[in-house]
Design a protein around this motif. Structure first.
Motif, PDB file in Angstrom:
ATOM      1  N   LYS A  28      -2.376  14.798   9.857  1.00  0.00           N
ATOM      2  CA  LYS A  28      -1.730  14.177   8.712  1.00  0.00           C
ATOM      3  C   LYS A  28      -1.060  15.273   7.883  1.00  0.00           C
ATOM      4  N   ARG A  30      -0.112  17.152   4.549  1.00  0.00           N
ATOM      5  CA  ARG A  30      -0.842  17.373   3.304  1.00  0.00           C
ATOM      6  C   ARG A  30      -0.036  16.814   2.144  1.00  0.00           C
ATOM      7  N   ARG A  31      -0.756  16.342   1.119  1.00  0.00           N
ATOM      8  CA  ARG A  31      -0.093  15.758  -0.039  1.00  0.00           C
ATOM      9  C   ARG A  31      -0.347  16.630  -1.256  1.00  0.00           C
ATOM     10  N   THR A  32       0.577  16.591  -2.186  1.00  0.00           N
ATOM     11  CA  THR A  32       0.425  17.354  -3.417  1.00  0.00           C
ATOM     12  C   THR A  32      -0.502  16.597  -4.370  1.00  0.00           C
ATOM     13  N   LYS A  33      -0.909  17.279  -5.432  1.00  0.00           N
ATOM     14  CA  LYS A  33      -1.765  16.624  -6.425  1.00  0.00           C
ATOM     15  C   LYS A  33      -1.057  15.443  -7.075  1.00  0.00           C
ATOM     16  N   GLN A  35       1.181  13.497  -5.688  1.00  0.00           N
ATOM     17  CA  GLN A  35       1.197  12.384  -4.745  1.00  0.00           C
ATOM     18  C   GLN A  35      -0.157  11.693  -4.692  1.00  0.00           C
ATOM     19  N   VAL A  36      -1.230  12.469  -4.712  1.00  0.00           N
ATOM     20  CA  VAL A  36      -2.574  11.894  -4.688  1.00  0.00           C
ATOM     21  C   VAL A  36      -2.811  11.081  -5.961  1.00  0.00           C
ATOM     22  N   ALA A  37      -2.406  11.617  -7.107  1.00  0.00           N
ATOM     23  CA  ALA A  37      -2.587  10.903  -8.368  1.00  0.00           C
ATOM     24  C   ALA A  37      -1.770   9.610  -8.383  1.00  0.00           C
ATOM     25  N   GLU A  38      -0.556   9.660  -7.841  1.00  0.00           N
ATOM     26  CA  GLU A  38       0.277   8.465  -7.779  1.00  0.00           C
ATOM     27  C   GLU A  38      -0.349   7.404  -6.886  1.00  0.00           C
ATOM     28  N   ASP A  39      -0.891   7.817  -5.756  1.00  0.00           N
ATOM     29  CA  ASP A  39      -1.538   6.871  -4.847  1.00  0.00           C
ATOM     30  C   ASP A  39      -2.774   6.247  -5.495  1.00  0.00           C
ATOM     31  N   LYS A  40      -3.537   7.059  -6.212  1.00  0.00           N
ATOM     32  CA  LYS A  40      -4.736   6.529  -6.878  1.00  0.00           C
ATOM     33  C   LYS A  40      -4.355   5.535  -7.966  1.00  0.00           C
TER      34      LYS A  40
END
Length: 77
Positions: A28, A30-33, A35-40
Motif C-alpha cells: 500500500k 503510504r499516506r501523510t498525516k 490524509q489520515v486525518a481527512e480519512d478519519k
C-alpha cells in the motif's frame, strides 16, 4: 598475472525489465498525516450520519406506536 577484471554491466535483455516491481504491487502507498486525518474525519462524519438516520427511524416508530396506543388504549405487542 591475473586476467583483468571486466567491469560489471547489465545483460542487454535485462536493461528494460524491472523485476522489483513485482514486490511493490502488493504494497500500500503510504499516506501523510493530513490524509489520515481527512480519512478519519470523513469516517466520523459518515458514522454520525448513519447514527442520526437510525435515531430518526427509532423516533418515527416510537411516534407510530404512541399513536396506536392513543387510539386503542392498549400497548402494542
Amino acid at each position: 598475472m591475473a586476467p583483468p577484471v571486466s567491469p560489471c554491466c547489465t545483460h542487454p535483455a535485462n536493461a528494460t525489465r524491472h523485476p522489483g516491481l513485482v514486490l511493490l504491487k502488493g504494497r500500500k502507498e503510504r499516506r501523510t498525516k493530513a490524509q489520515v486525518a481527512e480519512d478519519k474525519s470523513h469516517a466520523l462524519e459518515s458514522q454520525a450520519t448513519k447514527e442520526a438516520a437510525l435515531q430518526r427511524g427509532i423516533d418515527r416508530i416510537a411516534g407510530i406506536e404512541a399513536a396506536m396506543q392513543g387510539k386503542t388504549g392498549k400497548t402494542p405487542l
